[in-house]
Design a protein around this motif. Structure first.
Motif, mmCIF file in Angstrom:
data_model
loop_
_atom_site.group_PDB
_atom_site.id
_atom_site.type_symbol
_atom_site.label_atom_id
_atom_site.label_comp_id
_atom_site.label_asym_id
_atom_site.label_seq_id
_atom_site.Cartn_x
_atom_site.Cartn_y
_atom_site.Cartn_z
ATOM 1 N N GLN A 1 1.225 -1.328 -0.114
ATOM 2 C CA GLN A 1 -0.074 0.195 0.142
ATOM 3 C C GLN A 1 0.728 0.868 0.254
ATOM 4 N N SER A 2 1.710 1.713 0.791
ATOM 5 C CA SER A 2 2.314 2.484 0.616
ATOM 6 C C SER A 2 3.664 3.131 -0.675
ATOM 7 N N LEU A 3 3.768 1.687 -1.598
ATOM 8 C CA LEU A 3 4.282 1.401 -2.908
ATOM 9 C C LEU A 3 2.742 2.212 -4.148
ATOM 10 N N ARG A 4 2.089 1.997 -3.566
ATOM 11 C CA ARG A 4 1.062 2.471 -4.280
ATOM 12 C C ARG A 4 0.692 3.475 -3.903
ATOM 13 N N ASN A 5 0.611 3.530 -2.686
ATOM 14 C CA ASN A 5 0.566 5.269 -2.475
ATOM 15 C C ASN A 5 1.478 5.929 -3.073
ATOM 16 N N TRP A 6 3.284 6.172 -3.078
ATOM 17 C CA TRP A 6 4.210 7.291 -3.566
ATOM 18 C C TRP A 6 3.769 7.165 -4.514
ATOM 19 N N ALA A 7 3.761 6.381 -5.861
ATOM 20 C CA ALA A 7 2.952 6.137 -7.199
ATOM 21 C C ALA A 7 2.274 6.705 -7.189
ATOM 22 N N ARG A 8 0.802 6.649 -6.238
ATOM 23 C CA ARG A 8 -0.796 7.816 -6.924
ATOM 24 C C ARG A 8 0.198 9.505 -6.247
ATOM 25 N N GLN A 9 1.223 9.134 -5.778
ATOM 26 C CA GLN A 9 1.516 10.775 -5.287
ATOM 27 C C GLN A 9 2.392 11.367 -6.068
ATOM 28 N N ILE A 10 3.320 10.881 -6.584
ATOM 29 C CA ILE A 10 4.564 10.867 -7.225
ATOM 30 C C ILE A 10 3.928 11.873 -8.974
ATOM 31 N N ASP A 11 2.747 10.546 -9.117
ATOM 32 C CA ASP A 11 1.919 10.676 -10.791
ATOM 33 C C ASP A 11 1.276 12.051 -10.252
ATOM 34 N N VAL A 12 0.106 12.369 -9.449
ATOM 35 C CA VAL A 12 -0.324 13.887 -8.522
ATOM 36 C C VAL A 12 1.030 15.389 -8.444
ATOM 37 N N ASP A 13 2.294 15.646 -8.282
ATOM 38 C CA ASP A 13 3.418 15.782 -8.043
ATOM 39 C C ASP A 13 3.171 16.640 -9.032
ATOM 40 N N GLU A 14 3.597 15.143 -10.284
ATOM 41 C CA GLU A 14 3.312 15.671 -12.111
ATOM 42 C C GLU A 14 2.826 16.076 -12.231
ATOM 43 N N GLY A 15 2.017 16.746 -12.478
ATOM 44 C CA GLY A 15 1.057 16.611 -13.287
ATOM 45 C C GLY A 15 -0.336 15.610 -14.015
#
Length: 94
Positions: free
Chosen positions: A36-50
């Motif tokens: 779940q942490s890895l999924r959250n990181w992937a989602r947040q990085i996608d958000v941060d990169e627009g």
């Protein structure tokens, strides 16, 4: 509570997830993190990169800061209201 993983580690983990062809559970086990942490990181990085719509990390931090500030200002206002009522009562009894 355990300290969060460094941002660079999270970015590298997400990059590895995207390039390795491994599933989230496989890579998470290899890295010693929860899936779940890895999924959250992937989602947040996608958000941060627009690449995804949601609050960016900077926006989340600003929201936390503003909520904290609002809480402080609200408490200060309540104290001032009580003080004003107290002094109004005191000046009326003299």
């Amino acid at each position: 509570m355990r300290a969060p993983y460094p941002l660079e580690f999270r970015r590298e983990a997400v990059a590895l997830l995207k390039s390795s062809g491994k599933t989230v559970p496989q890579l998470a086990a290899e890295l010693g993190v929860s899936p779940q942490s890895l999924r959250n990181w992937a989602r947040q990085i996608d958000v941060d990169e627009g690449k995804a719509a949601c609050l960016s990390s900077d926006e989340r931090e600003e929201l936390r800061r503003l909520r904290r500030e609002l809480r402080t200002v609200t408490e200060e206002r309540e104290i001032l209201k009580k003080a004003a009522a107290f002094f109004a009562k005191e000046s009326g009894t003299r």
